[in-house]
Enzyme design. Structure first.
Site, short mmCIF file in Angstrom:
data_model
loop_
_atom_site.label_atom_id
_atom_site.label_comp_id
_atom_site.label_asym_id
_atom_site.label_seq_id
_atom_site.Cartn_x
_atom_site.Cartn_y
_atom_site.Cartn_z
N SER A 219 -12.54 -27.16 31.69
CA SER A 219 -13.91 -27.53 31.31
C SER A 219 -14.81 -27.46 32.55
O SER A 219 -14.92 -26.42 33.17
CB SER A 219 -13.91 -28.93 30.67
OG SER A 219 -15.14 -29.18 30.03
N GLU B 194 -14.19 -19.70 27.33
CA GLU B 194 -14.17 -20.69 26.25
C GLU B 194 -15.38 -21.60 26.43
O GLU B 194 -16.03 -21.59 27.47
CB GLU B 194 -12.87 -21.49 26.30
CG GLU B 194 -12.66 -22.32 27.57
CD GLU B 194 -13.30 -23.70 27.55
OE1 GLU B 194 -13.44 -24.28 26.45
OE2 GLU B 194 -13.69 -24.20 28.62
N HIS C 109 -11.10 -26.20 24.76
CA HIS C 109 -11.25 -27.54 24.17
C HIS C 109 -10.64 -27.56 22.77
O HIS C 109 -11.33 -27.75 21.78
CB HIS C 109 -12.72 -27.92 24.11
CG HIS C 109 -13.37 -28.09 25.45
ND1 HIS C 109 -13.71 -27.03 26.26
CD2 HIS C 109 -13.73 -29.21 26.13
CE1 HIS C 109 -14.26 -27.49 27.37
NE2 HIS C 109 -14.29 -28.81 27.32
#
Length: 308
Positions: free
Chosen positions: A109, A207, A277
């Site tokens: 992330s 992502e 995620h």
């Protein structure tokens, strides 16, 4: 690229919060999981600090990472959670120290900015994988997510095949190169900085989470105009969690936002990877050598660690 040493039972790992503060109870569960693997855990000084949406000041958060890289008996550094803030302190890390003391660094992330920075500055392989508070400490964490940590103990290749998830072929081909990438938002924010992501000859994976298609479109276009897709050897489209249109009545679909900037690229592109995620989540070594084949619907990744 440099490989960090594999972990052994009894090794000490440090826990850091380079971005936002973690949820305390979930972090404790995540730490308990590391201990169940036979590891000893040291918690960074600023992990539980709160400075608005940050886990302490930039100097405190960077200081924890520098301190663990400088401590010989700490063999790995695991991030508690993401959130926001790593780009703020990327220029405070001691990259010469990191290069001289290579060890495992694990997270995803917002941690993407640090993966990119460490890769660019040191050549150290790092790991894009589930974090202690935001993933491992949850009651509904999948066993497959936990199993991702096993690659830190045993040097062996990782195979992502069509049997894990159904992979969709966008463009045919087969290529080899280093794996680079992570969160789309953070990759886009690296452009124009000294830590700008380098995709030349590499397999790029991306992502994201909770970004509407127009936002995905903007960042994909930014990477396209910066030549990052053209430079890449191949592209892996991974999990885009909750990235459907919510506020805009008239919107492109998520798939349109992802694929239109890639149109015309004559290189292998696949989508559908459980990286990001998502639950379960597959961890991958960033900077490791990889082979991507749409014909076999597979990505093979070399081991990210070595045995001393």
């Amino acid at each position: 690229m440099m490989k960090p040493s594999a972990l052994k039972k009894g090794d000490i790992v440090g826990v850091v919060s380079p971005a936002s503060p973690p949820k305390e109870q979930q972090l404790k569960k995540g730490i308990a999981y590391l201990e169940s693997l036979g590891l000893q855990v040291q918690v960074g000084k600023s992990v539980y600090e709160k400075n608005g949406y940050l886990a302490g000041t930039d100097e405190q958060r960077a200081g924890d990472i520098n301190a663990f890289f400088a401590t010989p008996n700490v063999k790995g550094i695991i991030c508690a959670c993401g959130g926001y803030g790593t780009a703020r302190m990327a220029d405070l890390l001691d990259y010469e120290l990191i290069k001289d003391n290579p060890k495992i660094f694990w997270g995803y992330s917002d941690i993407t900015f640090l993966h990119t920075a460490i890769s660019q500055k040191t050549g150290l392989i790092t790991f894009h994988g589930p974090m202690l508070s935001s993933d491992i400490g949850k009651d509904d964490v999948k066993e497959q997510t936990k199993q991702s940590f096993q690659q830190l103990f045993t040097p062996q290749p990782t195979y992502y095949t069509d049997q894990i998830t159904s992979l969709q072929i966008i463009e045919q081909g087969e290529v080899s190169g280093q794996l680079i990438g992570g969160n789309l938002t953070l990759l886009a924010s690296s452009l124009g900085t000294e830590f700008e992501v380098d995709t030349k000859g590499k397999i790029l994976f991306i992502e994201d989470i909770e970004e509407e298609p127009y936002s995905i479109d903007r960042m994909m276009t930014q990477l396209k105009l910066a030549g990052k897709f053209e430079d890449a050897a191949g592209i892996m489209l991974c999990d885009f969690h909750k990235c459907e249109p919510l506020k805009k009545e008239n919107s492109l679909s998520l798939e349109e936002a992802l694929l239109q900037p890639l149109k015309g690229l004559k290189k292998p592109i696949m989508k559908g990877f459980l990286i990001g995620h998502c639950s379960p989540q597959i961890a991958v070594p960033v900077g490791a050598y990889a082979t991507m084949s749409t014909y076999e619907r597979m990505v093979e990744l070399e081991a990210g660690v070595k045995v001393d």
